[in-house]
Design an enzyme around this catalytic site. Structure first.
Site, short mmCIF file in Angstrom:
data_model
loop_
_atom_site.label_atom_id
_atom_site.label_comp_id
_atom_site.label_asym_id
_atom_site.label_seq_id
_atom_site.Cartn_x
_atom_site.Cartn_y
_atom_site.Cartn_z
N LYS A 13 0.12 95.26 87.83
CA LYS A 13 1.01 95.06 89.16
C LYS A 13 0.67 94.04 89.81
CE LYS A 13 -0.47 98.04 92.03
NZ LYS A 13 -1.23 97.46 93.09
N ARG A 88 0.48 103.40 100.14
CA ARG A 88 -0.04 104.17 99.03
C ARG A 88 -0.04 105.65 99.33
NH1 ARG A 88 -3.19 100.08 96.76
NH2 ARG A 88 -5.10 101.11 95.54
N ARG A 127 -10.81 95.04 82.32
CA ARG A 127 -10.19 93.97 83.03
C ARG A 127 -11.49 93.10 83.68
NH1 ARG A 127 -6.37 96.32 87.67
NH2 ARG A 127 -8.12 97.25 88.96
N ARG A 166 -14.88 94.57 89.17
CA ARG A 166 -14.78 95.18 90.44
C ARG A 166 -15.77 96.35 90.31
NH1 ARG A 166 -8.77 96.04 91.87
NH2 ARG A 166 -9.31 97.99 92.96
N ARG A 178 -8.62 107.28 92.32
CA ARG A 178 -7.53 106.23 92.55
C ARG A 178 -6.38 106.69 91.93
NH1 ARG A 178 -10.98 101.71 90.57
NH2 ARG A 178 -9.20 100.26 90.61
P1 AMP Z 1 -6.26 97.92 94.81
O1 AMP Z 1 -7.04 96.39 94.78
O2 AMP Z 1 -4.86 97.86 95.02
O3 AMP Z 1 -6.57 98.62 93.73
O4 AMP Z 1 -7.23 98.68 96.17
C1 AMP Z 1 -8.66 98.58 96.23
C2 AMP Z 1 -8.95 99.63 97.04
O5 AMP Z 1 -8.50 99.39 98.45
C3 AMP Z 1 -8.16 101.05 97.07
O6 AMP Z 1 -8.79 101.94 95.99
C4 AMP Z 1 -8.39 101.68 98.46
O7 AMP Z 1 -9.72 102.03 98.78
C5 AMP Z 1 -8.32 100.42 99.20
N1 AMP Z 1 -6.80 100.23 99.51
C6 AMP Z 1 -5.78 99.30 98.86
N2 AMP Z 1 -4.79 99.51 99.53
C7 AMP Z 1 -4.78 100.55 100.40
C8 AMP Z 1 -3.81 101.33 101.01
N3 AMP Z 1 -2.39 101.14 101.31
N4 AMP Z 1 -4.32 102.40 101.96
C9 AMP Z 1 -5.41 102.74 101.97
N5 AMP Z 1 -6.51 102.02 101.15
C10 AMP Z 1 -6.01 101.14 100.35
#
Ligand code: AMP
Length: 225
Positions: A13, A88, A127, A166, A178
């Protein structure tokens, strides 16, 4: 052009979002990247968010929702935006829809990258993130996007930058949480996806996430005006 992009962690994504953002010169808003930047800089927001992120939990809505709604009001969003990682859950989806309506902002497209949970999981652990641009695709298990070797260590195949992982990508429990959140169609991210797919305004673009990076981006571009 205003776009939402959805896909489970590991679906590509972020990579696809970056391609669309560059092509249309719109703001690329990634909720996860905003959090990681704040953690790196040691801000109050970063301190509050870190424990949730490390565990794979959502950062609470009272922190996340205003952060994104305020970001959408910044001047660079006037000429369009691509929102990645938000909403989310269902509450975030409903709040965003209301904020857009109240602000007279039209949502043009909802992009959904469809990928089975087992495949998404396999993709996550391999990744690698480039320190210069986290959307430079690098993956140790895919020949087409394998990092290059530089001075005896793996480096970004796009710019030669250092690579990192990460912490939440190397933790099985965090990956599982997640994905529990993403595939939950009652209150989680799939509920948000379905909420926006069912709205009458935006056009939905659903693409098969198992294809290669160029194939997925071509499928998306074909359907974007
Ligand atoms: P991502 O980079 O999109 O995988 O986001 C990494 C982490 O950030 C997620 O696992 C959540 O802990 C937090 N996070 C990102 N976007 C959101 C959201 N819209 N609402 C709540 N937590 C978020």
């Amino acid at each position: 052009m205003n776009i939402l992009i959805f896909g489970p962690n590991g679906s590509g994504k972020g990579t696809q979002g970056a391609i669309v953002q560059k092509k249309y010169s719109i703001a690329h808003i990634e909720s996860g990247a905003i959090f990681r930047k704040n953690i790196g800089e040691g801000t109050e927001l970063g301190k509050k968010a870190k424990a949730y992120i490390d565990r794979g939990d959502l950062v609470p809505d009272d922190i996340t929702i205003p952060m994104i709604i305020n970001r959408l009001k910044e001047p660079d969003c006037k000429s369009g935006w691509l929102l990645d990682g938000f909403p989310r859950n269902k509450v975030q989806a409903e709040t965003l829809a209301k904020a857009l309506k109240d602000g007279g902002i039209k949502l043009d497209y909802v992009i959904e990258i469809v990928l089975a949970r087992e495949v998404a999981k396999l993709r996550i652990t391999g990744r690698r993130l480039c320190v210069n641009d986290n959307n430079h695709p690098n993956h140790i298990a895919f020949e087409a996007i394998k990092p290059v070797e530089k001075n005896g260590k793996l480096s970004c195949r796009v710019c030669g930058g250092d690579l990192k992982t990460r912490p939440d990508d190397q933790d099985d429990a965090a990956i599982g949480k997640r994905h529990d959140i993403y595939y939950d169609d009652k209150t989680g991210t799939m509920a948000a996806v379905n909420f926006f797919k069912n709205l009458s305004g935006p056009k939905t673009i659903s693409v098969d996430g198992t294809a290669s990076i160029p194939e997925v981006s071509e499928a998306i571009m074909r359907q974007l005006a």
